[in-house]
Design a protein around this motif. Structure first.
Motif, mmCIF file in Angstrom:
data_model
loop_
_atom_site.group_PDB
_atom_site.id
_atom_site.type_symbol
_atom_site.label_atom_id
_atom_site.label_comp_id
_atom_site.label_asym_id
_atom_site.label_seq_id
_atom_site.Cartn_x
_atom_site.Cartn_y
_atom_site.Cartn_z
ATOM 1 N N LEU A 17 -7.249 6.362 8.174
ATOM 2 C CA LEU A 17 -7.147 4.930 8.402
ATOM 3 C C LEU A 17 -8.475 4.278 8.034
ATOM 4 O O LEU A 17 -9.514 4.945 7.999
ATOM 5 N N PRO A 18 -8.480 2.971 7.761
ATOM 6 C CA PRO A 18 -9.737 2.281 7.461
ATOM 7 C C PRO A 18 -10.679 2.363 8.665
ATOM 8 O O PRO A 18 -10.259 2.565 9.797
ATOM 9 N N GLN A 19 -11.954 2.163 8.422
ATOM 10 C CA GLN A 19 -12.955 2.234 9.488
ATOM 11 C C GLN A 19 -12.739 1.096 10.482
ATOM 12 O O GLN A 19 -12.440 -0.033 10.100
ATOM 13 N N PHE A 20 -12.914 1.407 11.759
ATOM 14 C CA PHE A 20 -12.781 0.414 12.825
ATOM 15 C C PHE A 20 -14.155 0.124 13.396
ATOM 16 O O PHE A 20 -14.909 1.037 13.738
ATOM 17 N N THR A 21 -14.485 -1.168 13.512
ATOM 18 C CA THR A 21 -15.715 -1.603 14.158
ATOM 19 C C THR A 21 -15.327 -2.688 15.153
ATOM 20 O O THR A 21 -14.795 -3.741 14.753
ATOM 21 N N VAL A 22 -15.532 -2.414 16.447
ATOM 22 C CA VAL A 22 -15.125 -3.364 17.486
ATOM 23 C C VAL A 22 -16.233 -3.547 18.502
ATOM 24 O O VAL A 22 -17.115 -2.697 18.656
ATOM 25 N N LYS A 82 1.454 3.753 5.648
ATOM 26 C CA LYS A 82 0.857 2.779 4.721
ATOM 27 C C LYS A 82 1.596 1.453 4.778
ATOM 28 O O LYS A 82 0.979 0.389 4.744
ATOM 29 N N SER A 83 2.922 1.501 4.880
ATOM 30 C CA SER A 83 3.687 0.252 4.917
ATOM 31 C C SER A 83 3.503 -0.485 6.250
ATOM 32 O O SER A 83 3.594 -1.709 6.298
ATOM 33 N N LEU A 84 3.256 0.255 7.330
ATOM 34 C CA LEU A 84 3.042 -0.365 8.645
ATOM 35 C C LEU A 84 1.562 -0.485 8.989
ATOM 36 O O LEU A 84 1.216 -0.772 10.145
ATOM 37 N N ILE A 120 -0.349 -1.173 12.671
ATOM 38 C CA ILE A 120 -1.049 -0.044 13.299
ATOM 39 C C ILE A 120 -2.523 -0.389 13.503
ATOM 40 O O ILE A 120 -3.073 -0.178 14.588
ATOM 41 N N GLN A 121 -3.172 -0.947 12.481
ATOM 42 C CA GLN A 121 -4.582 -1.313 12.600
ATOM 43 C C GLN A 121 -4.791 -2.373 13.676
ATOM 44 O O GLN A 121 -5.753 -2.299 14.458
ATOM 45 N N GLY A 122 -3.908 -3.347 13.731
ATOM 46 C CA GLY A 122 -4.031 -4.408 14.740
ATOM 47 C C GLY A 122 -3.912 -3.846 16.154
ATOM 48 O O GLY A 122 -4.688 -4.223 17.045
ATOM 49 N N GLN A 123 -2.961 -2.948 16.352
ATOM 50 C CA GLN A 123 -2.777 -2.362 17.684
ATOM 51 C C GLN A 123 -3.962 -1.470 18.070
ATOM 52 O O GLN A 123 -4.397 -1.472 19.218
ATOM 53 N N ILE A 124 -4.479 -0.712 17.110
ATOM 54 C CA ILE A 124 -5.647 0.139 17.404
ATOM 55 C C ILE A 124 -6.861 -0.731 17.707
ATOM 56 O O ILE A 124 -7.625 -0.442 18.640
ATOM 57 N N ASN A 125 -7.060 -1.822 16.936
ATOM 58 C CA ASN A 125 -8.169 -2.740 17.220
ATOM 59 C C ASN A 125 -8.062 -3.305 18.631
ATOM 60 O O ASN A 125 -9.048 -3.368 19.369
ATOM 61 N N LYS A 126 -6.866 -3.733 19.016
ATOM 62 C CA LYS A 126 -6.647 -4.292 20.351
ATOM 63 C C LYS A 126 -6.964 -3.247 21.432
ATOM 64 O O LYS A 126 -7.608 -3.560 22.432
ATOM 65 N N ILE A 133 -4.017 6.443 21.301
ATOM 66 C CA ILE A 133 -3.741 6.016 19.921
ATOM 67 C C ILE A 133 -2.502 6.743 19.395
ATOM 68 O O ILE A 133 -1.638 6.140 18.767
ATOM 69 N N ARG A 134 -2.416 8.025 19.653
ATOM 70 C CA ARG A 134 -1.264 8.819 19.194
ATOM 71 C C ARG A 134 0.044 8.263 19.756
ATOM 72 O O ARG A 134 1.016 8.069 19.025
ATOM 73 N N GLU A 135 0.063 8.010 21.068
ATOM 74 C CA GLU A 135 1.275 7.480 21.697
ATOM 75 C C GLU A 135 1.642 6.116 21.120
ATOM 76 O O GLU A 135 2.813 5.834 20.857
ATOM 77 N N MET A 136 0.627 5.279 20.893
ATOM 78 C CA MET A 136 0.874 3.942 20.375
ATOM 79 C C MET A 136 1.421 3.998 18.939
ATOM 80 O O MET A 136 2.399 3.330 18.615
#
Length: 178
Positions: A81-86, A115-117, A121-127, A150-153
């Motif tokens: 996944l792309p890098q996350f910075t929060v 990839k299509s979602l 997925i990124q939005g939920q992980i960021n949240k 994260i896995r469950e989500m």
């Protein structure tokens, strides 16, 4: 002397009668104990026991064959996944978490679905990451708990129904907290 013989005869009869009664009681106790043990160990229907044992063995063999087949079908598939910075919350000001995440997938076809979602997925992980505190993330088991969440989500987003479907594991390839 004849009186002594007369007294000895009834006493001998009493001893024989006493031994006979005791012997009969012992035999009865052995029989009752044997019947009780037999009834406790014997099932009500031996044919049903055999059928249940065969069904269990058959199901176990099917499961092992299915698991072995899945392992042979493909090697581990990872989707980075792309890098996350929060921003993280802490008592002494805000902190920053920067992490790279790779998802291990149970099926190679899921890579396209992820990839299509990806935006969802990124939005939920960021949240999820923004809701964490510095203490939660820095805890010794913090990354394990975070990976499980994260896995469950992601599996919920993908619609995975069982443990061996969807995302198998979440791997943090970099994890920086400041």
């Amino acid at each position: 002397m004849s009186d002594a013989k007369v007294e000895a005869a009834p006493k001998a009869k009493k001893n024989i009668l006493l031994f006979a009664v005791i012997g009969l009681l012992v035999v009865l106790l052995i029989i009752v104990g044997g019947v009780a043990a037999f009834l406790l160990t014997k099932s009500s229907d031996p044919a049903a026991d055999e059928v249940a044992a065969e069904a269990t063995a058959h199901d176990d063999a099917k499961k092992k064959k299915k698991d072995h087949k899945k392992k042979e079908e493909h090697a581990a598939v990872f989707e980075k996944l792309p890098q996350f910075t929060v921003n993280l919350h802490s008592e002494d000001g805000d902190g920053i978490l920067q992490t790279d995440i790779s998802l291990e997938l149970g099926d190679p076809k899921l890579a396209e679905k992820i990839k299509s979602l990806s935006p969802k997925i990124q939005g939920q992980i960021n949240k999820l990451l923004r809701g964490k505190t510095m203490a939660e993330v820095k805890a010794p088991d913090g990354t394990d708990k975070l990976g499980k969440e994260i896995r469950e989500m992601v599996n919920k987003i993908l619609g995975a129904e069982s443990e061996d479907e969807g995302v198998i594991s979440v791997n943090f390839t970099s994890f920086i907290v400041q």
